[in-house]
Design a protein around this motif. Structure first.
Motif, PDB file in Angstrom:
ATOM      1  N   LYS A  52       8.448   9.448  -8.267  1.00 45.68           N
ATOM      2  CA  LYS A  52       7.544   9.562  -7.114  1.00 45.68           C
ATOM      3  C   LYS A  52       7.714  10.915  -6.418  1.00 45.68           C
ATOM      4  O   LYS A  52       6.743  11.480  -5.917  1.00 45.68           O
ATOM      5  CB  LYS A  52       7.804   8.427  -6.116  1.00 45.68           C
ATOM      6  N   MET A  81       0.179  10.120 -12.247  1.00 43.55           N
ATOM      7  CA  MET A  81       1.239   9.117 -12.345  1.00 43.55           C
ATOM      8  C   MET A  81       0.698   7.730 -12.670  1.00 43.55           C
ATOM      9  O   MET A  81      -0.290   7.276 -12.094  1.00 43.55           O
ATOM     10  CB  MET A  81       2.011   9.074 -11.023  1.00 43.55           C
ATOM     11  N   PHE A  83       1.877   3.994 -12.345  1.00 42.70           N
ATOM     12  CA  PHE A  83       2.892   3.330 -11.543  1.00 42.70           C
ATOM     13  C   PHE A  83       3.454   2.087 -12.226  1.00 42.70           C
ATOM     14  O   PHE A  83       2.811   1.502 -13.099  1.00 42.70           O
ATOM     15  CB  PHE A  83       2.312   2.952 -10.176  1.00 42.70           C
ATOM     16  N   GLN A  85       3.908  -0.757 -10.795  1.00 43.96           N
ATOM     17  CA  GLN A  85       3.066  -1.895 -10.410  1.00 43.96           C
ATOM     18  C   GLN A  85       1.638  -1.693 -10.916  1.00 43.96           C
ATOM     19  O   GLN A  85       1.264  -0.611 -11.322  1.00 43.96           O
ATOM     20  CB  GLN A  85       3.003  -2.066  -8.885  1.00 43.96           C
ATOM     21  N   ASP A  86       0.868  -2.746 -10.842  1.00 39.03           N
ATOM     22  CA  ASP A  86      -0.546  -2.691 -11.184  1.00 39.03           C
ATOM     23  C   ASP A  86      -1.283  -1.894 -10.106  1.00 39.03           C
ATOM     24  O   ASP A  86      -1.299  -2.285  -8.949  1.00 39.03           O
ATOM     25  CB  ASP A  86      -1.080  -4.137 -11.226  1.00 39.03           C
ATOM     26  N   ALA A  87      -1.862  -0.778 -10.491  1.00 44.68           N
ATOM     27  CA  ALA A  87      -2.517   0.080  -9.498  1.00 44.68           C
ATOM     28  C   ALA A  87      -4.022   0.191  -9.717  1.00 44.68           C
ATOM     29  O   ALA A  87      -4.692   0.989  -9.073  1.00 44.68           O
ATOM     30  CB  ALA A  87      -1.888   1.472  -9.508  1.00 44.68           C
ATOM     31  N   VAL A  88      -4.559  -0.618 -10.634  1.00 47.33           N
ATOM     32  CA  VAL A  88      -6.004  -0.598 -10.868  1.00 47.33           C
ATOM     33  C   VAL A  88      -6.705  -1.112  -9.618  1.00 47.33           C
ATOM     34  O   VAL A  88      -6.299  -2.130  -9.057  1.00 47.33           O
ATOM     35  CB  VAL A  88      -6.353  -1.493 -12.076  1.00 47.33           C
ATOM     36  N   PHE A  89      -7.742  -0.412  -9.163  1.00 45.38           N
ATOM     37  CA  PHE A  89      -8.455  -0.844  -7.962  1.00 45.38           C
ATOM     38  C   PHE A  89      -9.275  -2.093  -8.275  1.00 45.38           C
ATOM     39  O   PHE A  89     -10.210  -2.019  -9.077  1.00 45.38           O
ATOM     40  CB  PHE A  89      -9.386   0.263  -7.454  1.00 45.38           C
ATOM     41  N   PRO A  90      -8.967  -3.220  -7.641  1.00 46.03           N
ATOM     42  CA  PRO A  90      -9.686  -4.449  -7.989  1.00 46.03           C
ATOM     43  C   PRO A  90     -11.145  -4.433  -7.551  1.00 46.03           C
ATOM     44  O   PRO A  90     -11.934  -5.239  -8.039  1.00 46.03           O
ATOM     45  CB  PRO A  90      -8.902  -5.544  -7.238  1.00 46.03           C
ATOM     46  N   ARG A 134     -10.050  -8.308 -12.264  1.00 46.15           N
ATOM     47  CA  ARG A 134      -9.547  -9.679 -12.244  1.00 46.15           C
ATOM     48  C   ARG A 134      -9.875 -10.442 -13.523  1.00 46.15           C
ATOM     49  O   ARG A 134      -9.287 -11.481 -13.800  1.00 46.15           O
ATOM     50  CB  ARG A 134     -10.065 -10.435 -11.025  1.00 46.15           C
ATOM     51  N   ARG A 141      -5.326  -4.324 -18.103  1.00 48.67           N
ATOM     52  CA  ARG A 141      -5.334  -3.595 -16.828  1.00 48.67           C
ATOM     53  C   ARG A 141      -4.483  -2.340 -16.920  1.00 48.67           C
ATOM     54  O   ARG A 141      -4.820  -1.295 -16.373  1.00 48.67           O
ATOM     55  CB  ARG A 141      -4.844  -4.482 -15.697  1.00 48.67           C
ATOM     56  N   ARG A 148      -7.434   5.819 -16.706  1.00 47.24           N
ATOM     57  CA  ARG A 148      -7.869   6.455 -15.469  1.00 47.24           C
ATOM     58  C   ARG A 148      -7.076   7.733 -15.208  1.00 47.24           C
ATOM     59  O   ARG A 148      -7.643   8.756 -14.802  1.00 47.24           O
ATOM     60  CB  ARG A 148      -7.657   5.462 -14.315  1.00 47.24           C
TER      61      ARG A 148
ATOM     62  N   VAL B 154       0.587   1.033  -3.245  1.00 48.69           N
ATOM     63  CA  VAL B 154       0.432   1.577  -4.600  1.00 48.69           C
ATOM     64  C   VAL B 154      -1.000   2.095  -4.831  1.00 48.69           C
ATOM     65  O   VAL B 154      -1.199   3.083  -5.544  1.00 48.69           O
ATOM     66  CB  VAL B 154       0.833   0.534  -5.669  1.00 48.69           C
ATOM     67  N   TYR B 155      -1.993   1.499  -4.171  1.00 47.15           N
ATOM     68  CA  TYR B 155      -3.368   2.005  -4.308  1.00 47.15           C
ATOM     69  C   TYR B 155      -3.512   3.364  -3.624  1.00 47.15           C
ATOM     70  O   TYR B 155      -4.188   4.258  -4.122  1.00 47.15           O
ATOM     71  CB  TYR B 155      -4.379   1.023  -3.696  1.00 47.15           C
ATOM     72  N   TRP B 253     -15.459  -8.938  -6.371  1.00 47.21           N
ATOM     73  CA  TRP B 253     -14.342  -8.410  -7.168  1.00 47.21           C
ATOM     74  C   TRP B 253     -13.046  -9.164  -6.932  1.00 47.21           C
ATOM     75  O   TRP B 253     -12.096  -9.026  -7.696  1.00 47.21           O
ATOM     76  CB  TRP B 253     -14.125  -6.934  -6.862  1.00 47.21           C
ATOM     77  N   GLU B 255     -10.138 -12.068  -6.430  1.00 45.75           N
ATOM     78  CA  GLU B 255      -9.755 -13.284  -7.153  1.00 45.75           C
ATOM     79  C   GLU B 255      -9.905 -14.513  -6.268  1.00 45.75           C
ATOM     80  O   GLU B 255     -10.242 -15.590  -6.733  1.00 45.75           O
ATOM     81  CB  GLU B 255      -8.309 -13.193  -7.637  1.00 45.75           C
TER      82      GLU B 255
END
Ligand SMILES: Nc1ncnc2c1ncn2[C@@H]1O[C@H](COP(=O)(O)OP(=O)(O)O)[C@@H](O)[C@H]1O
Ligand SMILES: [Mg+2]
Lengths: 251, 258
Positions: A52, A81, A83, A85-90, A134, A141, A148, B154-155, B253, B255
């Motif tokens: 980071k 970077m 990450f 954790q899951d950083a995909v924008f939902p 989702r 993901r 990305r 994180v986002y 979007w 859940e």
């Protein structure tokens, strides 16, 4: 020409306070342009913290990092970077996630479509362009995440245990895909993992860290030929390296 | 439960069942020979009052007067709440400056402002809209701030490392990530708007649903009082449902879409 230099870096969380925690101490590393380096170490030894800081998300309490001689401070699209954790924008579809970076810089609609098409294909998500995150599995993901960052075309790729949460088969396939993409682009990759086999399979060099505070314990050059094939994981040479490094990790 | 036919355990059927039971019980009580219709008007009386007021035009006039106040107050209050809430939730300096103020005012029920508003602005349309705006603002702003503060780090980090400026992160990450909270804020504000409206009109209004309630009490028109209560319930219900539909659309979007 040396690309990234980490120069005598030390980091203490809550410095000066009662609960000061020195996570990294005296880290010196050089990452050559276009090289693939893995960093291994038990969890909690400061790998994510180091990555980071290289991304510029916060500054080290001591020492500095340079990219092509320029001190790293603050984020920059040249240092991408992935990450832990899951950083995909939902709230964005797969395609919109992929083209996020170019869109920030005002890419035209047709440029965005082109980038979306190219990278959804590259990460094996063709046909899923209009899906919501989702609706995807964890592995898919992660592919979006990686696509990305790739689509944003950074010079340096910082990857924090990107395959940590995946099952063994998906993981191996994604390792092979990653190597293929890297072979084509030759970006500088710094790859954090706690999986020794993964580190050896992917890298030119494996950096072993010790914990509390995190220090560099050993640097192993991996001379296995490229392109790497899955069968190499079972060769004597591979296993010897693995055994040697395994003995060094804190267990 | 498995043995019962599906429609018998469905939402629609069970809902109709409970409402029907209440109506039936009410009818049973009001049709007792010793029932005083001035206290408990039978359902036909209530329906009669509805049609009387409808044809006289009084009901629609009151309805428009109230809806106008609600919608205007709601729009002003929530719009301000979104602007202020975003600034407070996103910029630390603004937070340090404004948050103590919001925290200090928050526990005060908006109805407590009625006397001072009347003293300052009189019993005017402006006063009523102002009161509803305040009520909507206070409940909504808290949710907007919470939404901003709950944007997953994180986002934010992911967007920054892809080259997003602070404002771009705000626009492309913080706002969408906070939408669930913001919409919840809107829905709570709508409920608060109705509460405040009726109270304000009970005390000080020449028109509106609250006024008709008050009128009903004064002239002992219990059927009118009952009728207005049902109308308010129906309006609030329809508006909340509309909001839920919007929410479902915006949150496609997510859940958890409820
Ligand atoms: N923001 C923070 N504040 C305080 N302590 C932190 C923070 N982030 C990480 N740490 C601590 O620093 C240590 C190293 O964390 P991390 O870099 O995530 O390790 P790794 O990625 O190697 O598992 C851990 O003990 C963790 O609790
Ligand atoms: Mg980590």
């Amino acid at each position: 020409m040396p690309e990234i230099v980490v120069d005598n870096l030390t980091h203490t969380f809550g410095k000066g306070g009662a609960e000061a925690l020195t996570v990294l101490e005296g880290i010196n590393l050089t990452f050559e342009n276009g090289s693939f380096t893995s960093i291994v170490g038990t969890s909690g030894c400061g790998k994510s913290t180091l990555l980071k800081m290289m991304a510029g998300l916060f500054d080290p309490s001591d020492g500095e990092m340079r990219l092509d001689g320029e001190v790293i401070s603050g984020t920059d699209r040249r240092r991408g970077m992935v990450f832990q954790q899951d950083a995909v924008f939902p709230w964005m579809t797969v395609a919109k996630n992929i083209s996020y970076g170019p869109r920030l810089r005002g890419a035209s609609n047709s440029e965005q479509r082109e980038i979306e098409a190219k990278w959804t294909e590259m990460v094996g998500l063709k046909g899923f362009e209009d899906r919501w995150p989702r609706e995807l599995s964890g592995g898919m993901r992660k592919r979006v995440d990686i696509g990305r960052v790739y689509a944003n075309d950074p010079d340096v790729l910082l990857m924090d245990e990107p395959f940590g949460a995946l099952d063994a088969q998906t993981k191996e396939r994604m390792q092979t895909d990653l190597l293929e993409a890297w072979q084509q682009s030759r970006k500088t990759v710094i790859f954090v993992t706690h999986d020794l086999e993964e580190a050896i399979f992917l890298s030119d060099r494996v950096v072993v860290m010790s914990a509390r505070p995190g220090r560099i314990q050993h640097i192993e050059n991996v001379d296995l030929p490229r392109p790497r094939k899955d069968e190499m994981r079972l060769t004597d040479e591979f296993i010897q390296i693995k055994r040697r490094l395994w003995g060094m990790l804190d267990h | 439960m498995n043995a019962l036919p599906k429609f018998l355990t469905g939402r629609l059927f069970l809902g109709a069942l409970s409402i029907g039971a209440v109506l039936l019980a009410y009818t049973a009580v009001t049709s007792q020979p010793d029932n005083n219709p001035a206290l408990l008007p039978p359902i036909p009386h209530i329906i009669g009052s509805f049609f009387t007021n409808l044809s006289a035009g009084t009901l629609l006039d009151a309805l428009w007067a109230s809806l106008y106040r609600i919608l205007l107050g709601f729009f002003i209050g929530t719009s301000l709440a979104v602007v202020v809430g975003c600034l407070v939730g996103w910029y630390k300096t603004v937070e340090f400056l404004v948050d103590p103020l919001i925290e200090a005012i928050r526990p005060i029920p908006p109805l407590a402002y009625i006397p001072i508003i009347i003293i300052w602005f009189g019993i005017e349309e402006f006063s009523r809209v102002l009161l509803i705006s305040i009520a909507c603002f206070m409940v909504c702003v808290v949710n907007v701030i919470a939404g901003m503060k709950n944007v997953p780090q994180v986002y934010v980090d992911a967007a920054s490392t892809m080259g997003a400026s602070r404002f771009q992160v705000f626009r492309t990450v913080a706002i969408p990530a906070a939408t669930p909270f913001i919409i919840t804020g809107y829905r709570i504000a709508l409920a608060a708007a109705w509460t405040t409206l009726v109270a304000a009109e009970l005390i000080a209004a020449p028109s509106g649903l609250g006024f008709m309630l008050q009128e009903g009490r004064r002239y002992f028109l219990t059927d009118q009082v009952m009728m207005i209560i049902v109308i308010i319930g129906a309006c609030a219900f329809i508006m909340d449902r509309t909001f839920r539909a919007i929410q479902k659309r915006l949150m496609i979007w997510s859940e958890t879409r409820e």
